[in-house]
Design a protein around this motif. Structure first.
Motif, PDB file in Angstrom:
ATOM      1  N   VAL A   1      -0.538 -96.791  51.434  1.00 13.27           N
ATOM      2  CA  VAL A   1       0.374 -95.874  52.136  1.00 13.27           C
ATOM      3  C   VAL A   1      -0.343 -94.614  52.598  1.00 13.27           C
ATOM      4  O   VAL A   1      -0.237 -94.202  53.762  1.00 13.27           O
ATOM      5  CB  VAL A   1       1.573 -95.518  51.230  1.00 13.27           C
ATOM      6  CG1 VAL A   1       2.445 -94.455  51.893  1.00 13.27           C
ATOM      7  CG2 VAL A   1       2.396 -96.764  50.926  1.00 13.27           C
ATOM      8  N   GLU A   2      -1.072 -93.984  51.697  1.00 16.90           N
ATOM      9  CA  GLU A   2      -1.617 -92.653  51.989  1.00 16.90           C
ATOM     10  C   GLU A   2      -3.038 -92.684  52.534  1.00 16.90           C
ATOM     11  O   GLU A   2      -3.516 -91.679  53.057  1.00 16.90           O
ATOM     12  CB  GLU A   2      -1.522 -91.791  50.735  1.00 16.90           C
ATOM     13  CG  GLU A   2      -0.079 -91.650  50.256  1.00 16.90           C
ATOM     14  CD  GLU A   2       0.094 -90.709  49.082  1.00 16.90           C
ATOM     15  OE1 GLU A   2      -0.586 -89.662  49.057  1.00 16.90           O
ATOM     16  OE2 GLU A   2       0.898 -91.014  48.189  1.00 16.90           O
TER      17      GLU A   2
ATOM     18  N   VAL B   1       9.398 -98.487  49.682  1.00 19.23           N
ATOM     19  CA  VAL B   1       8.780 -99.786  49.438  1.00 19.23           C
ATOM     20  C   VAL B   1       9.861-100.745  48.961  1.00 19.23           C
ATOM     21  O   VAL B   1      10.801-100.358  48.259  1.00 19.23           O
ATOM     22  CB  VAL B   1       7.657 -99.655  48.377  1.00 19.23           C
ATOM     23  CG1 VAL B   1       7.216-101.014  47.858  1.00 19.23           C
ATOM     24  CG2 VAL B   1       6.467 -98.904  48.970  1.00 19.23           C
TER      25      VAL B   1
ATOM     26  N   GLN C   1       5.873 -97.486  54.260  1.00 20.44           N
ATOM     27  CA  GLN C   1       6.364 -97.987  52.978  1.00 20.44           C
ATOM     28  C   GLN C   1       7.265 -99.208  53.146  1.00 20.44           C
ATOM     29  O   GLN C   1       7.189-100.164  52.370  1.00 20.44           O
ATOM     30  CB  GLN C   1       7.120 -96.884  52.234  1.00 20.44           C
ATOM     31  CG  GLN C   1       6.246 -95.747  51.750  1.00 20.44           C
ATOM     32  CD  GLN C   1       7.024 -94.763  50.897  1.00 20.44           C
ATOM     33  OE1 GLN C   1       7.892 -95.146  50.112  1.00 20.44           O
ATOM     34  NE2 GLN C   1       6.714 -93.477  51.046  1.00 20.44           N
TER      35      GLN C   1
ATOM     36  N   TYR D   1       7.299 -93.695  45.992  1.00 20.15           N
ATOM     37  CA  TYR D   1       7.326 -94.584  47.163  1.00 20.15           C
ATOM     38  C   TYR D   1       8.692 -95.258  47.236  1.00 20.15           C
ATOM     39  O   TYR D   1       8.839 -96.457  47.018  1.00 20.15           O
ATOM     40  CB  TYR D   1       6.187 -95.605  47.059  1.00 20.15           C
ATOM     41  CG  TYR D   1       4.833 -94.944  46.945  1.00 20.15           C
ATOM     42  CD1 TYR D   1       4.253 -94.321  48.039  1.00 20.15           C
ATOM     43  CD2 TYR D   1       4.152 -94.906  45.726  1.00 20.15           C
ATOM     44  CE1 TYR D   1       3.021 -93.676  47.931  1.00 20.15           C
ATOM     45  CE2 TYR D   1       2.932 -94.269  45.607  1.00 20.15           C
ATOM     46  CZ  TYR D   1       2.372 -93.659  46.716  1.00 20.15           C
ATOM     47  OH  TYR D   1       1.157 -93.011  46.602  1.00 20.15           O
TER      48      TYR D   1
END
Length: 732
Positions: free
Chosen positions: A264-265, A298, A271, A295
Motif C-alpha cells: 500500500v505505502e 483492504v 487498499q 488498512y
C-alpha cells in the motif's frame, strides 16, 4: 500382502494404488454379486432407520461397494432391455429408431458398467480404512545431498532468501497470545520482509525491488515489461488453518501488516484492490484486529464464495467441490502466497485422520485454503501410505502448476516467525544455531516454489521427524514433464515447476549453487545489522474508546539516538496516558546514529454508542441461551447448529456504523452477521481471551435510517459467551 491386494483389487500399474475391483479375477467375478448384495442389504438395514450412520466407518466401506453393485445390476438390466427393444424395432423395419435405441443403450450400459468396474471412490474409501492404525514411517530422502533435479526459476534462479532476527519474535511462550502486539517487534519483522524481497531482485530500494518483481512477472505472462497498474487486484493467501485466534500457530498479524505496508505505502496498491484470505476458514480475528484500523479498506477474508469448475486434476480427483477456486484467487491479477513454516503431521505408528495427511504445509498445501472442498484431496497427498509412496500422483503438483494459482503467483513468502510442529500445534523452539533453542523468528521468500518448499522441508526435517516420502510431491513437481509417477499432469508443458534438492547438512545448510557444484538451489542469508534502530514494542492498551476516555500508549525501542512520538521527543522506553476525543493516529519514530529511521504507526478509534442490543431482548434460535450472568451463551459442548440471536435496531441516519461485542471464550469463534436477512459478513471473529477477561471486538456495517433486523450467528463451544452487543459510530 501385495499378492492379496492384486488378487482382490485393480491397481494402478505406475503407483500400485487401488482404483477398483479386479474384474479379471474369475472367482471375484462369480462372487461379486453376492458381495455387493450383502453390502447393499447391510447399508439399507443400518442407514435407513438412522441416516447419520452413513458416516460410520463400516458404512463408508459398504456404501461404494453397494453402489457398485447397483451400477452392475443397472448395467445388466439396461443392456438386456436395450437389446430386447432393438430387436423389436428392427423386426418391425423401424431401423433408424432401432439404431438410436441401440446406441443410447450401449452408452448408458457402458457408463454403468465402468462405474461398477472402475470405482475410484471405492478404491479411495478402502484405502482410507486400510491406512487406519498403520505406520506412517519416517522420512529418509532417496536422493543424495546436493543432487538437484528440475530447472531453477527466478531473477536469481533457484534462490531462496532467508532472514533471521532472534529479537523479532519476543514472546515468552506464556504471556498472552503469540500474535499480540507486545510479543513481536513490528519493525524487525518489516526489516526481515524487506530484506528477503530485496534479495530476490537486483535492486537496493524496496520500491524498485517490487517493481522488478512485477515487471518480470508480467513479461513472463506475456503482458510486457510493465509494473503494477492501478486497479489490478492482488490476492494474499495466508494460512489460518486453526481460525487465527489462539496460540495454535497461524499467520502472524505483524507479518501480514508488513506486507500490506509494502504493497500500500511503497508500491501504491489501493487498499480495496487487496484481499487477504483463507477461504476454508472464517476466523481472521487476530490478523483483522491488528491491521484493520491501519488498512480499513483492504478486503479481509474471502466470503464471496467460489468459482466452480476451475481446477481440473490430472488423476483421481473428480469431486466438483474440489474443482472450485476461491473467488479472490480467481479474480486476482496477482497472487502472493504467504505460507507458514509448518510440519503437517507428526509420524505415528497408528495413523488416524486426526494425525494429519502429509509431511509439511508450506506454500504448496497452503493453497488447499483456496479450494472449495478439501477432503477429496487428502488421499492423494498421503505419500507415506503403503498404497502410495514415492513416484505417485500428488494433487499439490496440480495446484502448483495451475494458471490461476501457482501460475499467477508473484512471490512465495514463508512466515517463519514461529514453527508449527503439527497442523493444529503450538509454537516449537529450534535447537540448532542460529536459533539456539529459540523461536525460528525468520522469513523466507523465493520465485521458485519447488526450491522454497525444499528449503522449508530441510529446515523442519533438521529438527523434527517427518512421515515417509515427504518430498514425493517435489520430485513430481521438479519433473512435471516426465514425473517418476508417469502421470500426465495438466501442467506438463512447463516441463519443470522449479528445482529440488537437499542441502549438504543441517549445520552448514549449503546447496549446490552455494557450493558452486550445480544449478540447483541457492540459500541466501540476508545480512541484518545487529545494532540497527528498532521498535521492540509499540501498542495501546485498547484500540477503541467508546465515549470520552483515555488510552495508555506503551513503547520500547533500541539503538536509537532520537525517539519521537508524534513529533515530540520521548525516552527510548516509556508509557503515556492520552485522552482520545476522536479517532487518532500515533507515530513512533526512532533514528539511529547513522541517520537511519524506523517508524511505526497505530490508530485508536473513538466511538459514540448509538444503540445497545440487550441480550434479554434477543429472539434466540438453536442452542443459544441466556446464562445466570445474563450473557448470551451456548448450551452444547461444540455446536454446529445455526445458533441465531435476532434484534430489531434503529439508527437515526444512513451510514457506516460498527457492531461491537464484549466477549469471553476459550475457543476462537467466527460469527456471521445478517442485516434484514442478507448476510453482510462471515468475518466477525473473536480471539481466545486470556485469564477469562472480557474483550471488545468491532466490525463495520452499513445501516439504513430507521429500523433494521440484525441477526448474529455463531458456532462454537459452551465456554464462549457474549456479554453484550451494541452499535457504535466512529467520531473522526
Amino acid at each position: 500382502m501385495e499378492k492379496i491386494k492384486k488378487w482382490f483389487f485393480k491397481t494402478c500399474p505406475k503407483s500400485g494404488r487401488i482404483v477398483g475391483v479386479n474384474q479379471k479375477n474369475v472367482m471375484l467375478k462369480i462372487f461379486f454379486p453376492l458381495f455387493g448384495l450383502a453390502a447393499l442389504v447391510w447399508f439399507l438395514i443400518r442407514v435407513i432407520p438412522k441416516p447419520n450412520r452413513i458416516d460410520y466407518p463400516c458404512q463408508q466401506v459398504a456404501a461404494p461397494i453397494a453402489f457398485s453393485f447397483l451400477a452392475f445390476i443397472g448395467s445388466t438390466l439396461t443392456g438386456f432391455t436395450t437389446w430386447k427393444k432393438f430387436r423389436a424395432l428392427w423386426h418391425s423395419h423401424r431401423f433408424c429408431m432401432g439404431m438410436g435405441v441401440l446406441l443410447t443403450g450401449i452408452l448408458l450400459t457402458a457408463s454403468l458398467y465402468v462405474m461398477s468396474v472402475d470405482n475410484m471412490v471405492l478404491g479411495q474409501v478402502i484405502r482410507k480404512q486400510i491406512d487406519n492404525d498403520t505406520d506412517m514411517g519416517e522420512f529418509i530422502p532417496i536422493d543424495k545431498p546436493n543432487t538437484p533435479m528440475g530447472t531453477a526459476r527466478g531473477i536469481h534462479p533457484g534462490r531462496v532468501a532467508w532472514a533471521h532476527d532472534a529479537k523479532a519474535a519476543a514472546w515468552d511462550g506464556k504471556h498472552g497470545l503469540y500474535s499480540d502486539a507486545d510479543n513481536n517487534s513490528q519493525t524487525r519483522v518489516e526489516d526481515m520482509l524487506e530484506g528477503v524481497i530485496l534479495a530476490l531482485t537486483n535492486q537496493s530500494a524496496i520500491g524498485d525491488a517490487w517493481d522488478e518483481l512485477f515487471r518480470t512477472f508480467n513479461q513472463r505472462k506475456g503482458k510486457g515489461t510493465v509494473g503494477y497498474q492501478k486497479g489490478e487486484k492482488i490476492a494474499i493467501k495466508i494460512n489460518l488453518n486453526d481460525n487465527g485466534g489462539s496460540n495454535i500457530i497461524d499467520a502472524t498479524p505483524q507479518s501480514v501488516c508488513s506486507l500490506l505496508y509494502q504493497l500500500v505505502e511503497v508500491v501504491g496498491v489501493p487498499q480495496n484492490c487487496i484481499t487477504v484470505y483463507d477461504a476454508q476458514r472464517r476466523g481472521i480475528s487476530a490478523v483483522y484486529t491488528y491491521v484493520e484500523s491501519l488498512y480499513p479498506d483492504v478486503v479481509y477474508q474471502n466470503w464471496g464464495g467460489f468459482v466452480p469448475n476451475v481446477i481440473h486434476y490430472s488423476s483421481e480427483i473428480t469431486d466438483e467441490g474440489a474443482m472450485s477456486l476461491a473467488r479472490a484467487a480467481y479474480e486476482a491479477d496477482y497472487m502472493i502466497n504467504m505460507a507458514l513454516l509448518k510440519r503437517h503431521s507428526e509420524p505415528t505408528k497408528r495413523w488416524r485422520d486426526s494425525a494429519g495427511q502429509t509431511g509439511i504445509t508450506a506454500t504448496g498445501k497452503n493453497q488447499f485454503g483456496s479450494v472449495g472442498k478439501v477432503p477429496p484431496l487428502h488421499y492423494s497427498i498421503r505419500d507415506w501410505s503403503s498404497f502410495r509412496g514415492m513416484g505417485t500422483y500428488n494433487c499439490i503438483v496440480d495446484l502448483m502448476a495451475h494458471e490461476r494459482i501457482g501460475g499467477n503467483t508473484l512471490v512465495y513468502i514463508v512466515d517463519g516467525m514461529y514453527v508449527n510442529p503439527k497442523h493444529n500445534g503450538k509454537a516449537f523452539r529450534f535447537k540448532r544455531a542460529p536459533f539456539n533453542n529459540g523461536w525460528t523468528s525468520s522469513f523466507f521468500a523465493s520465485n521458485d516454489q519447488v526450491a522454497i518448499e525444499s528449503v522449508v522441508l530441510d529446515f523442519i526435517y533438521s529438527e523434527l521427524p517427518l512421515p515417509a516420502n515427504s518430498d514425493n510431491f517435489l520430485h513430481e513437481a521438479a519433473n512435471i514433464g516426465n514425473p517418476p509417477s508417469g502421470i500426465l499432469y495438466k501442467g506438463r508443458d512447463q516441463q519443470s515447476l522449479g528445482v529440488h534438492e537437499h542441502w549438504n547438512n543441517p549445520d552448514d545448510r549449503l546447496y549446490s549453487r552455494n557450493l558452486g557444484t550445480g544449478e540447483g538451489i541457492e540459500l541466501y542469508r540476508v545480512p541484518l545489522k545487529a545494532n540497527r534502530a528498532a521498535i521492540e514494542t509499540f501498542y495501546a492498551d485498547r484500540s477503541v474508546v467508546v465515549g470520552k476516555g483515555e488510552v495508555v500508549l506503551y513503547w520500547n525501542t533500541s539503538n536509537g539516538q532520537k525517539v519521537l512520538l508524534n513529533g515530540k521527543e520521548v525516552a527510548g522506553k516509556g508509557n503515556l496516558i492520552v485522552a482520545v476525543k476522536r479517532t487518532s493516529s500515533f507515530e513512533l519514530l526512532v533514528e539511529d546514529a547513522d541517520g537511519k529511521v524506523v517508524k511505526q504507526r497505530l490508530v485508536v478509534r473513538n466511538m459514540d454508542e448509538v444503540k445497545d442490543c440487550p441480550v434479554r431482548d434477543a429472539k434466540l434460535e438453536g442452542t443459544f441461551l441466556i446464562n445466570d450472568q445474563g450473557q448470551l451463551a451456548l448450551s452444547g459442548e461444540r455446536s454446529k447448529e445455526r445458533n441465531v440471536a435476532t434484534w430489531n435496531i434503529q439508527v437515526p441516519k444512513k451510514g457506516k456504523y460498527y457492531l461491537g461485542a464484549t466477549y469471553t471464550g476459550t475457543d476462537p469463534a467466527p460469527a456471521f452477521v445478517y442485516l434484514n436477512g442478507e448476510k453482510v459478513t462471515e468475518n466477525f471473529g473473536f480471539l481466545v481471551t486470556v485469564g477469562n477477561q472480557p474483550r471488545d471486538y468491532y466490525f463495520p456495517i452499513e445501516l439504513e435510517k430507521g429500523t433494521s433486523t440484525l441477526q448474529f450467528e455463531i458456532q462454537g463451544r459452551r465456554g464462549n459467551r457474549i456479554h453484550r452487543l451494541f452499535i457504535v459510530k466512529e467520531r473522526n
